[in-house]
Motif scaffolding. Structure first.
Motif, PDB file in Angstrom:
ATOM      1  N   GLU A   1       5.372  -6.297   3.163  1.00  0.00           N
ATOM      2  CA  GLU A   1       5.359  -7.480   2.048  1.00  0.00           C
ATOM      3  C   GLU A   1       7.375  -6.719   1.943  1.00  0.00           C
ATOM      4  O   GLU A   1       6.869  -5.830   1.627  1.00  0.00           O
ATOM      5  CB  GLU A   1       5.231  -7.636   1.085  1.00  0.00           C
TER       6      GLU A   1
ATOM      7  N   HIS B   1      12.938 -10.423  -8.579  1.00  0.00           N
ATOM      8  CA  HIS B   1      11.593 -10.423  -9.791  1.00  0.00           C
ATOM      9  C   HIS B   1      11.390  -9.010 -10.704  1.00  0.00           C
ATOM     10  O   HIS B   1      10.503  -9.576 -11.706  1.00  0.00           O
ATOM     11  CB  HIS B   1      10.248 -10.691  -9.319  1.00  0.00           C
TER      12      HIS B   1
ATOM     13  N   ASN C   1       9.128  -5.163 -12.004  1.00  0.00           N
ATOM     14  CA  ASN C   1       7.110  -4.987 -12.105  1.00  0.00           C
ATOM     15  C   ASN C   1       7.236  -6.707 -11.408  1.00  0.00           C
ATOM     16  O   ASN C   1       6.973  -7.667 -12.082  1.00  0.00           O
ATOM     17  CB  ASN C   1       6.485  -6.043 -13.460  1.00  0.00           C
ATOM     18  N   PHE C   2       5.778  -5.674 -10.544  1.00  0.00           N
ATOM     19  CA  PHE C   2       5.002  -6.671  -9.714  1.00  0.00           C
ATOM     20  C   PHE C   2       3.758  -6.684  -9.888  1.00  0.00           C
ATOM     21  O   PHE C   2       3.263  -5.568  -9.639  1.00  0.00           O
ATOM     22  CB  PHE C   2       6.148  -6.904  -8.179  1.00  0.00           C
ATOM     23  N   SER C   3       2.979  -7.486  -8.606  1.00  0.00           N
ATOM     24  CA  SER C   3       1.252  -6.680  -8.987  1.00  0.00           C
ATOM     25  C   SER C   3       0.943  -5.457  -7.449  1.00  0.00           C
ATOM     26  O   SER C   3       1.943  -5.238  -6.836  1.00  0.00           O
ATOM     27  CB  SER C   3       0.790  -8.276  -8.333  1.00  0.00           C
ATOM     28  N   LEU C   4       0.472  -5.101  -7.737  1.00  0.00           N
ATOM     29  CA  LEU C   4      -0.128  -4.104  -7.262  1.00  0.00           C
ATOM     30  C   LEU C   4      -0.294  -4.532  -5.638  1.00  0.00           C
ATOM     31  O   LEU C   4       0.391  -3.347  -4.506  1.00  0.00           O
ATOM     32  CB  LEU C   4      -1.364  -3.339  -7.732  1.00  0.00           C
ATOM     33  N   LYS C   5      -0.916  -5.729  -5.700  1.00  0.00           N
ATOM     34  CA  LYS C   5      -1.725  -5.810  -4.506  1.00  0.00           C
ATOM     35  C   LYS C   5       0.572  -5.985  -3.421  1.00  0.00           C
ATOM     36  O   LYS C   5       1.006  -5.585  -2.465  1.00  0.00           O
ATOM     37  CB  LYS C   5      -1.763  -7.163  -4.037  1.00  0.00           C
ATOM     38  N   THR C   6       1.378  -6.689  -3.451  1.00  0.00           N
ATOM     39  CA  THR C   6       3.046  -6.447  -3.277  1.00  0.00           C
ATOM     40  C   THR C   6       3.488  -5.721  -3.655  1.00  0.00           C
ATOM     41  O   THR C   6       4.050  -4.751  -2.080  1.00  0.00           O
ATOM     42  CB  THR C   6       2.871  -7.342  -4.794  1.00  0.00           C
TER      43      THR C   6
ATOM     44  N   TRP D   1       1.602  -2.645  -3.204  1.00  0.00           N
ATOM     45  CA  TRP D   1       1.063  -1.574  -1.270  1.00  0.00           C
ATOM     46  C   TRP D   1       1.211  -2.904  -0.413  1.00  0.00           C
ATOM     47  O   TRP D   1       2.113  -1.560   0.250  1.00  0.00           O
ATOM     48  CB  TRP D   1      -0.302  -1.659  -1.287  1.00  0.00           C
TER      49      TRP D   1
ATOM     50  N   SER E   1       8.323   1.861  -7.321  1.00  0.00           N
ATOM     51  CA  SER E   1       6.889   0.092  -6.882  1.00  0.00           C
ATOM     52  C   SER E   1       6.249   0.622  -7.449  1.00  0.00           C
ATOM     53  O   SER E   1       5.155  -0.672  -8.186  1.00  0.00           O
ATOM     54  CB  SER E   1       6.809  -0.552  -5.811  1.00  0.00           C
TER      55      SER E   1
ATOM     56  N   ALA F   1       3.678  -1.317 -11.005  1.00  0.00           N
ATOM     57  CA  ALA F   1       3.322  -2.206 -10.804  1.00  0.00           C
ATOM     58  C   ALA F   1       1.973  -1.104 -11.336  1.00  0.00           C
ATOM     59  O   ALA F   1       0.116  -1.835 -11.139  1.00  0.00           O
ATOM     60  CB  ALA F   1       1.908  -1.780  -9.060  1.00  0.00           C
ATOM     61  N   GLY F   2       1.457   0.110 -12.189  1.00  0.00           N
ATOM     62  CA  GLY F   2       0.602  -0.104 -13.059  1.00  0.00           C
ATOM     63  C   GLY F   2       0.133   1.409 -13.092  1.00  0.00           C
ATOM     64  O   GLY F   2      -0.252   2.278 -13.673  1.00  0.00           O
TER      65      GLY F   2
END
Ligand SMILES: [Zn+2]
Length: 258
Positions: free
Chosen positions: A100, A107, A110-115, A117, A167, A171-172
């Motif tokens: 990706e 956005h 803050n984006f999801s861990l999946k994004t 990765w 990134s 994602a935390g």
């Protein structure tokens, strides 16, 4: 057992790759990096890479390949063919593996861990051809100096390492884990370098062809991965200025160093 060139090329690529970790650790320096700052650094890195691929790979290999065949059209065909193969290799890798593009600009950070990765997979992948370019450049030591290419790749690893860390933190993931991950990803470059160093021993015609190919892969990486991440519609002038700054800086380094 291994030649001196092999050891030098491997060491250079390890040091250059580890600079990605240095970039990752920059996350501890400032509490928050603005998207503007990151884009500026990434654009400057793209300019550095553009100059490095032209002056350290595409130009020297062009001169060498022209000596392959007295028929200039045949030699030119070999050259553009090699560049094309390089471009297609990365395009194929991109098509086959899920990844990706970093969309922090749209956005927020803050984006999801999946994004995160998937974006990191993309960065990791493109480190392989970058390492390959270093390996090939060392194999071509007889007719060119690899120094400026290694410096260019090391420099551009700084903002890339920082982007990886940002990134992941977004994602935390903890700052320490994020910067260590950047370091690990940087070490994909020596892997590419080893491939470049080993295959180049086969024939002396392979070296300039490999350089043209590596030049093609680097160009594609810059055009397809680095520039689109940062070329926001709103800040075109700023982005262009940063790209030129990187390009001019690298041109200077090439002229005084090699
Ligand atoms: Zn890169």
């Amino acid at each position: 057992m291994f030649s001196q060139v092999f050891v030098q090329g491997l060491c250079a690529s390890i040091v250059a790759g580890m600079v990605t970790g240095l970039g990752g650790f920059l996350i501890f320096v400032k509490r928050r990096y603005s998207q503007k700052d990151i884009n500026f650094m990434l654009n400057a890195a793209a300019g550095v890479m553009l100059a490095a691929s032209f002056f350290s790979l595409l130009c020297p290999s062009m001169d060498k390949i022209l000596t392959f065949d007295p028929e200039i059209h045949v030699a030119a065909f070999w050259y553009v063919g090699a560049v094309f193969v390089g471009v297609m290799l990365v395009a194929l890798l991109n098509a086959l593996l899920p990844h990706e593009h970093n969309n922090m600009g749209h956005h927020g950070p803050n984006f999801s861990l999946k994004t995160a990765w998937l974006f990191i997979i993309a960065i990791t992948l493109h480190k392989l051809p970058e390492g390959l370019a270093v390996g090939v450049a060392y194999s071509a030591e007889a007719f060119m100096s690899p120094n400026s290419l290694v410096i260019g790749i090391a420099l551009h690893n700084i903002p890339e390492g920082l982007t990886i860390a940002i990134s992941l933190v977004g994602a935390g993931v903890s700052k320490l884990k994020a910067s260590l991950t950047a370091l690990l990803i940087g070490l994909v470059q020596p892997l590419g370098a080893v491939i470049g160093l080993l295959t180049m021993d086969i024939s002396d015609k392979i070296v300039p062809l490999g350089m043209a190919m590596a030049g093609g892969t680097l160009l594609f990486v810059v055009i397809n991965e680095i520039l689109p991440e940062t070329y926001g519609v709103r800040k075109t002038n700023r982005s262009a200025f940063a790209v030129f700054l990187g390009f001019i800086f690298m041109t200077y380094i090439k002229m005084v160093l090699d």
